[in-house]
Write a protein that holds these residues in place. Structure first.
Motif, PDB file in Angstrom:
ATOM      1  N   SER A  37      -9.992  -4.190  13.841  1.00 51.26           N
ATOM      2  CA  SER A  37     -10.824  -3.538  12.820  1.00 51.26           C
ATOM      3  C   SER A  37     -12.160  -3.125  13.409  1.00 51.26           C
ATOM      4  CB  SER A  37     -11.061  -4.474  11.645  1.00 51.26           C
ATOM      5  OG  SER A  37      -9.840  -4.767  11.013  1.00 51.26           O
ATOM      6  N   GLN A  79      -7.537  -1.312   4.757  1.00 53.26           N
ATOM      7  CA  GLN A  79      -6.558  -2.328   4.417  1.00 53.26           C
ATOM      8  C   GLN A  79      -6.539  -2.565   2.899  1.00 53.26           C
ATOM      9  OE1 GLN A  79      -7.114  -5.566   7.044  1.00 53.26           O
ATOM     10  NE2 GLN A  79      -5.277  -6.654   6.395  1.00 53.26           N
ATOM     11  N   ASP A  83      -6.356   1.220   9.067  1.00 51.80           N
ATOM     12  CA  ASP A  83      -6.467  -0.195   9.420  1.00 51.80           C
ATOM     13  C   ASP A  83      -5.434  -0.983   8.637  1.00 51.80           C
ATOM     14  OD1 ASP A  83      -7.211  -2.656  10.246  1.00 51.80           O
ATOM     15  OD2 ASP A  83      -9.324  -2.488   9.632  1.00 51.80           O
ATOM     16  N   GLU A  84      -4.343  -1.328   9.305  1.00 52.62           N
ATOM     17  CA  GLU A  84      -3.246  -2.043   8.661  1.00 52.62           C
ATOM     18  C   GLU A  84      -2.905  -1.459   7.295  1.00 52.62           C
ATOM     19  OE1 GLU A  84      -3.467  -6.280   8.990  1.00 52.62           O
ATOM     20  OE2 GLU A  84      -4.725  -6.037  10.757  1.00 52.62           O
TER      21      GLU A  84
HETATM   22 MG   LIG Z   1      -8.645  -6.251  10.733  1.00 53.79          MG
END
Ligand SMILES: [Mg+2]
Ligand SMILES: Nc1ncnc2c1ncn2[C@@H]1O[C@H](COP(=O)(O)OP(=O)(O)OP(=O)(O)O)[C@@H](O)[C@H]1O
Lengths: 218, 803
Positions: free
Chosen positions: A46, A91, A164-165
């Motif tokens: 991140s 996320q 991010d994910e």
């Molecule tokens: Mg992360």
């Protein structure tokens, strides 16, 4: 080169509590290419994405976006490039709860002064959101919310999409769908994609993959 | 871009209309209370200016004829020669057995004569536009109506004293059968330049020049300051609501702000959007507030006008006009308030780290350090409040004291409550009780603004209420003492005075001359009265401090009594010589209270007065002791025998009633402001509880899951509101009493020159406690009801959601 990262360093904390997270990360990405960043939890994925996305500034090293050195820009300069060049998928989706799906989709494009109603329609259709356009985020499932976040990031036709994910909260099937869409839309728009993920399966779908350990890429 | 950012931020309000309403209502109420006070002050100020402009800097000349009447042509001649003159007729309108004092003025030149009507009452526009109409106090109108006489139409005017009837000069002349005779010519000396002197034009007339209105604005200054302070307090209480609502909105929009930033919105655009939003709120709430304020001020103005007339003889119109002074000030304070309340949010938005958690934090974190800091600030402010009387004096210092006291109390309240809850936590046993206390403590930061507002309102209520009740109690007792005589007679001139005295000596128990002369008293301009030695004074006079033989010394001409205000101003001690102008002095033998009189006053033996002030003594007034049952008959006999002035005979009862009604009306204003402030505080409480309720589910869900029913939880919520209200009331009690003390012993002394004893009224406090609890319960009821009706699904969602 769309993005060039050179010897990036970042540490958190002060003095004795200083904890280096990135210790010289370098990478590059061509337009239309995609890159997966893997690594265990807390490895700095991140952090790296935040630096590339101009949300944060590095302690050392350089980032060039379309050949322009963007490290060292002031807050307003970074905001300008974020607005026009970068699409972010977080996320936790980070949708604006008081805006409808449609309002969320168009938000960044409007901010960037590049609102294109047709393109928003296209995105909504392709993301399967056409039926939900007047709903508020709280009335959507997690997968639907994530699709809105992807649409919002692509609405201003960014050169670079950072995710991010993006599939961390989704079941396997939905996660596959979202990923497919992201890749497809990036390819169509000629945008580069950098995605942080835990998932090997997801990482394998992208054109290239790097692994982050001990603050370095391998 | 700014449009998009603004629209995104504003979209929040569409989803939370209740919060929006809270904000706008809070700001509107705050603005309304402030504006109403400003409007009243502006109206009063305008009236003073008008009066002093019309009177040429506060003086007026009245012409009277030694033989009693003046021919109209003299007035006409003066007008022709350019003098700003107005005629006046005074006489008695006898209807069957009742006598009314009739006053006739000439409406067109009435600006001058207005100030002379019955000692300073404004006439109002109705009169000027309707010649041939009689104006009278509502009670008098009834009296007139009882006589089916051939009268012109009668109109009620609250601005006239009872028994007096005002009309235009032609009507008065007709009713009194005066033909072309008038009683008086009132002249504005402002425009005398280049005119033939009055001495040449009308050598046969007596000239009296009076200067009295110049003082008015100085005297009333403290009253208006008082109102302003109250208005500001109300505004501050209202602002608590706005501050709380804005703070909550910020927390709820934290994630939106962060998303906007992440998507590339520059900080300056975010700041500008927040400011524009605040400005828009200020304009809307300002408009609503100014309108509301106009309504409140219109409702209060007649009482204020009556107060100002009663206390200071200042004439203020009872009708409110729209003046830019106050509505602009209303908008200004709304904008200032909105920006002030937004400032912290804007600052936090500007410095908010981009990557911080977007999770809503429960307002400020309640940390022990924070409470200690608050307690420290509160103590420092209390210390400052205690120091102020030593460091400075004046009305402003008095209000600075009040401000630091109230501010300190407000800031210290959360720390105090946290401390109390801490101690309670250690004392109770049982899981639910412990959870209840811990949860209450956790809610304190969110509720503290509303509780502070409630405490300020309660303290102000207790303080002002105690002051008012003490004032009334003291004042009633004082009136009984001062107005011991049954009748008060004012005569036209010395000849009539002697005749009246002879007439009364034969018919009354005692005739007490109230003769007076203007004189310096201990260096201040004032009035000296002469009294005869009589039990009326010895038994009744309201002495604050005196030598035991005071009345003997007064009778012997060897001492002087002064009123409290000159005693305080000059810092005199008993036995000290008091200078009475032109080098004469007499030792001070006593001090008496003299509420409502802004000027210096002294009392001598009657002979001493006549000796010292030989040429200047006004010998026109008497107090008459008579069997109360015979007072009415004596009044009629007097009126039948003598041609007395309009208000020549006044009976004690009506003076008392009038004085008391003036004071009631004075405090009707403060009472109304009190109630309004309290309602604003209740609203603040409601707003906080409602908004908190929406954030509290995560705290409640685990307890619910552990087996407390929603109904049980709702009851606990109500209990909590009640407990907090009681604790807040307990905290407000000492603050209110100190406030009352400061008002009576500091502000009053500075503003009016007299000090009032503090009386305690515990029943009022209990009533207030009941009100506070009721307000808190009502405020808590809606959120509690929502809690009971909440479907279990919503509790369960809390666990499903990632926190
Ligand atoms: Mg992360
Ligand atoms: N604001 C911050 N202050 C201090 N330390 C931080 C901060 N943000 C991240 N860290 C630390 O930096 C390290 C890297 O964090 P980062 O969020 O980049 O990891 P990640 O690879 O994304 O982990 P995950 O897979 O769990 O999301 C972690 O050890 C984290 O504790």
């Amino acid at each position: 080169m769309l993005i060039e990262v050179d010897g990036l360093e970042k540490a958190y904390g002060q003095g004795a509590e200083r904890q280096p997270v990135l210790r010289g990360v370098s990478l590059g990405l061509e337009p239309g290419a995609s890159l997966a960043v893997t690594g265990e939890s807390g490895s700095g994925k991140s952090t790296l994405l935040h630096l590339i996305g101009l949300l944060d500034t590095p302690d050392a090293g350089e980032i060039r976006l379309k050949g322009e050195t963007v490290t060292g820009l002031d807050d307003a300069g970074r905001a300008l490039r974020r607005r026009h060049q970068v699409g972010l998928v977080f996320q936790q989706f980070n949708l604006v709860p008081s805006l409808t799906v449609e309002g969320n989709l168009a938000l960044q494009a409007r901010l960037a002064g590049q609102h294109d109603a047709e393109w928003i329609d296209t995105l909504a259709d392709r993301l399967g959101l056409a039926a939900f356009r007047q709903r508020y985020p709280e009335q959507l499932s997690g997968g639907q919310q994530q699709r809105v976040a992807v649409g919002r990031a692509l609405a201003a036709r960014p050169a670079l999409l950072l995710a991010d994910e993006p599939t961390g909260n989704l079941d396997e099937e939905t996660s596959d769908q979202v990923l497919d869409l992201m890749l497809e839309l990036c390819a169509d728009a000629g945008a580069g994609l950098i995605m942080a993920t835990h998932s090997r399966i997801a990482a394998d779908r992208l054109s290239r993959r790097v692994h982050l350990t001990g603050g370095r890429l391998s | 871009m700014i449009g998009t950012a603004l629209a995104t931020l504003v979209s929040h309000w569409r989803r939370k209309p209740g919060q929006l309403a809270t904000l706008v209502i809070g700001l509107s109420l705050a603005t309304a209370l402030w504006t109403s006070v400003q409007a009243i002050n502006a109206e009063a100020r305008a009236s003073y200016d008008q009066a002093s402009a019309a009177l040429g800097g506060g003086s007026v000349i009245s012409l009277t004829a030694p033989e009693g009447r003046i021919h109209r042509s003299v007035w006409a001649q003066l007008r022709r020669d350019g003098w700003d003159a107005s005629p006046r007729i005074e006489g008695e309108l006898v209807l069957a057995d009742t006598v009314f004092a009739l006053i006739g003025v000439e409406p067109l030149s009435a600006s001058t004569s207005q100030a002379m009507v019955g000692g300073g009452e404004g006439v109002g526009p109705a009169f000027l536009t309707a010649p041939g109409v009689l104006l009278a106090a509502p009670e008098t109108v009834e009296g007139l109506a009882a006589h089916q006489a051939d009268l012109p139409p009668v109109q009620a005017s609250a601005q006239l004293p009872r028994g007096q009837v005002l009309t235009d000069i032609a009507t008065a002349a007709r009713l009194l059968d005066r033909g072309d005779q008038i009683d008086q010519i009132v002249i504005n000396p402002d425009a005398r330049e280049g005119l033939t002197p009055l001495a040449v034009l009308a050598p046969q007339l007596d000239r009296v020049e009076t200067t009295d209105t110049g003082e008015v604005s100085r005297l009333t200054g403290s009253f208006h300051l008082n109102l302003s302070a109250f208005g500001f307090l109300s505004f501050a209480v209202g602002l608590f609501i706005v501050y709380a609502a804005v703070g909550l909105a910020f927390e709820q929009r934290r994630s939106t702000l962060r998303t906007l930033r992440a998507l590339g919105t520059p900080v300056r655009v975010i700041v500008a959007s927040l400011l524009i939003e605040a400005f828009a709120f200020a304009l809307v709430a300002g408009a609503v507030g100014v309108l509301l304020g106009y309504g409140v001020a219109s409702a209060l103005l007649p009482d204020v006008a009556a107060t100002l007339r009663g206390l200071y003889g200042a004439s203020v119109s009872g009708e409110l006009s729209v003046r830019p002074d106050w509505w602009l000030s209303g908008f200004a304070i709304a904008i200032l308030g909105a920006l002030g309340a937004t400032a912290q949010s804007v600052r936090r938005a500007a410095t908010m780290p981009l990557l911080a958690s977007g999770q809503m934090r429960a307002w400020a974190l309640a940390s022990t350090r924070r409470y200690l800091l608050q307690a420290g600030i509160a103590l420092a402010l209390f210390a400052l409040a205690a120091l102020i009387p030593q460091l400075a004096s004046g009305v402003l210092a008095g209000f600075a004291l009040l401000a630091s006291l109230l501010l300190g109390a407000a800031i210290g309240l959360p720390a105090l409550l946290a401390g109390v809850l801490n101690i309670a936590t250690r004392l109770v046993r049982g899981a639910v009780a412990e959870w209840f206390l811990a949860d209450t403590r956790q809610q304190l930061p969110g509720l503290s603004m509303a509780l502070m507002a409630l405490m300020l309102a309660l303290a102000a209520n207790i303080g002002v209420g105690t002051m008012v009740s003490s004032f009334r109690l003291t004042f009633e007792g004082w009136l009984d003492q001062r107005l011991a005589a049954e009748l008060y007679v004012t005569t036209r001139d010395d000849a009539q005075s002697d005749a009246v005295r002879d007439f009364l000596e034969a018919r009354a128990d005692a005739v007490l001359p109230i003769w007076s002369a203007d004189s310096d008293i201990a260096g201040q301009p004032g009035e000296v009265f002469g009294v005869v030695d009589h039990a009326t004074y010895r038994e009744n006079w309201p002495l604050i401090t005196a030598r035991p033989d005071a009345w003997d010394q007064i009778a012997a001409g060897e001492g002087v009594l002064v009123n409290e205000q000159s005693w305080r101003r000059a810092g005199l001690a008993l036995g000290e010589p008091v200078s009475l102008g032109e080098g004469a002095t007499l030792p001070l033998v006593g001090v008496y209270s003299d509420y409502g009189n802004p000027n210096a006053q002294a009392i001598l033996g009657l002979d001493g007065l006549v000796d010292r002030y030989a040429g200047t003594v006004s010998r026109l007034r008497y107090g008459v002791r008579v069997d109360p049952d015979e007072a009415q008959a004596l009044t009629e006999a007097l009126r039948a025998q003598f041609d007395l002035p309009a208000d020549g005979v006044i009976d004690q009862a009506s003076v008392k009633a009038f004085s008391l009604s003036v004071f009631e009306r004075t405090f009707a204003v403060t009472g109304a402001l009190n109630v309004l402030t309290l309602s604003v505080a209740a609203f603040a409480m409601f707003a906080s509880l409602t908004t908190l309720a929406s954030m509290r589910l995560p705290q409640l869900a685990p307890v619910w899951a552990l087996g407390l029913t929603a109904a049980h939880l709702a009851r606990l919520e109500l209990l909590r509101a009640g407990v907090l209200a009681v604790l807040t009331w307990l905290a407000a009690l000492p603050v209110g009493l100190v406030l009352a003390w400061a008002l009576l012993a500091v502000v009053n002394v500075e503003a009016f020159g007299w000090r009032l004893p503090l009386h305690l009224f515990p029943m009022d406090w209990l009533r207030l406690a009941a009100l506070a609890i009721l307000a808190a319960l009502i405020a808590a009821l809606l959120p509690a009801r929502a809690l009971v009706r909440k479907p279990p699904r919503e509790f369960l969602q809390i666990f499903a959601q990632e926190r």
